[in-house]
Design an enzyme around this catalytic site. Sequence first.
Site, PDB file in Angstrom:
ATOM      1  N   HIS A 177      41.831  35.501  44.009  1.00  0.00           N
ATOM      2  CA  HIS A 177      40.452  35.986  43.916  1.00  0.00           C
ATOM      3  C   HIS A 177      39.619  35.382  45.029  1.00  0.00           C
ATOM      4  O   HIS A 177      39.744  34.207  45.350  1.00  0.00           O
ATOM      5  CB  HIS A 177      39.839  35.695  42.551  1.00  0.00           C
ATOM      6  N   HIS A 208      35.962  34.386  46.163  1.00  0.00           N
ATOM      7  CA  HIS A 208      34.601  34.123  45.673  1.00  0.00           C
ATOM      8  C   HIS A 208      33.603  34.555  46.749  1.00  0.00           C
ATOM      9  O   HIS A 208      33.738  34.157  47.914  1.00  0.00           O
ATOM     10  CB  HIS A 208      34.383  32.621  45.460  1.00  0.00           C
TER      11      HIS A 208
HETATM   12  P1  5GP Z   1      39.012  29.322  40.713  1.00  0.00           P
HETATM   13  O1  5GP Z   1      38.608  27.931  40.326  1.00  0.00           O
HETATM   14  O2  5GP Z   1      40.333  29.721  40.097  1.00  0.00           O
HETATM   15  O3  5GP Z   1      38.917  29.585  42.176  1.00  0.00           O
HETATM   16  O4  5GP Z   1      37.888  30.233  40.090  1.00  0.00           O
HETATM   17  C1  5GP Z   1      38.012  30.899  38.889  1.00  0.00           C
HETATM   18  C2  5GP Z   1      36.675  31.535  38.608  1.00  0.00           C
HETATM   19  O5  5GP Z   1      36.841  32.520  37.622  1.00  0.00           O
HETATM   20  C3  5GP Z   1      35.625  30.547  38.090  1.00  0.00           C
HETATM   21  O6  5GP Z   1      34.505  30.561  38.953  1.00  0.00           O
HETATM   22  C4  5GP Z   1      35.304  31.057  36.682  1.00  0.00           C
HETATM   23  O7  5GP Z   1      33.937  30.949  36.371  1.00  0.00           O
HETATM   24  C5  5GP Z   1      35.755  32.507  36.736  1.00  0.00           C
HETATM   25  N1  5GP Z   1      36.287  33.018  35.490  1.00  0.00           N
HETATM   26  C6  5GP Z   1      37.265  32.466  34.747  1.00  0.00           C
HETATM   27  N2  5GP Z   1      37.550  33.255  33.676  1.00  0.00           N
HETATM   28  C7  5GP Z   1      36.734  34.339  33.788  1.00  0.00           C
HETATM   29  C8  5GP Z   1      36.569  35.505  32.968  1.00  0.00           C
HETATM   30  O8  5GP Z   1      37.222  35.712  31.970  1.00  0.00           O
HETATM   31  N3  5GP Z   1      35.628  36.393  33.401  1.00  0.00           N
HETATM   32  C9  5GP Z   1      34.889  36.196  34.535  1.00  0.00           C
HETATM   33  N4  5GP Z   1      33.999  37.131  34.849  1.00  0.00           N
HETATM   34  N5  5GP Z   1      35.024  35.113  35.316  1.00  0.00           N
HETATM   35  C10 5GP Z   1      35.930  34.190  34.936  1.00  0.00           C
END
Ligand code: 5GP
Length: 137
Positions: A99, A101
């Site tokens: 993903h 951001h």
């Molecule tokens: P990472 O730390 O893996 O780069 O970021 C994961 C992101 O996904 C976090 O910013 C978190 O807030 C978001 N996130 C995790 N679970 C969900 C979800 O079920 N729905 C949405 N919309 N965002 C999520």
Amino acid sequence: MNDCIFCKIVRGELPCYKIYEDNETLAFLDRNPVNPGHTLLIPKKHSETILDTNDETLKKLITTTKKISKAIFESMKLEGFNIGINQFKIAGQVVPHLHIHIMPRHKNDGIKLWPSREYESEKEKNNVQKKITRLLK
Ligand code: 5GP
Ligand code: ZN
């Protein structure tokens, strides 16, 4: 991937606030934004990091990142934004589905970037350069 929460969002089994969708990608609001408008862009087909994602999908993701960033930048009246991809757990990746951001920024919003350091010597810098470039020849 059955248990992957972002695959579940793609399949419509979990809700999201959708921002954009095409055949290969989906973008939705991060549920815990750094600032309002923080958006996650994902490939619909499961992969964990850029390393196991095919080049065509990566190209699509970066052009879609531009399209969505422009819309967020203008609609949210931003002064800037960060684009980030955490790759693997040690680097802060919590959801193991690739993903991107897109994070809105405002003056004095208190968000800090990663800390930086100096190389210990020219030798260290040279060694690092050699190690990496060896695999790029
Ligand atoms: P990472 O730390 O893996 O780069 O970021 C994961 C992101 O996904 C976090 O910013 C978190 O807030 C978001 N996130 C995790 N679970 C969900 C979800 O079920 N729905 C949405 N919309 N965002 C999520
Ligand atoms: Zn997935």
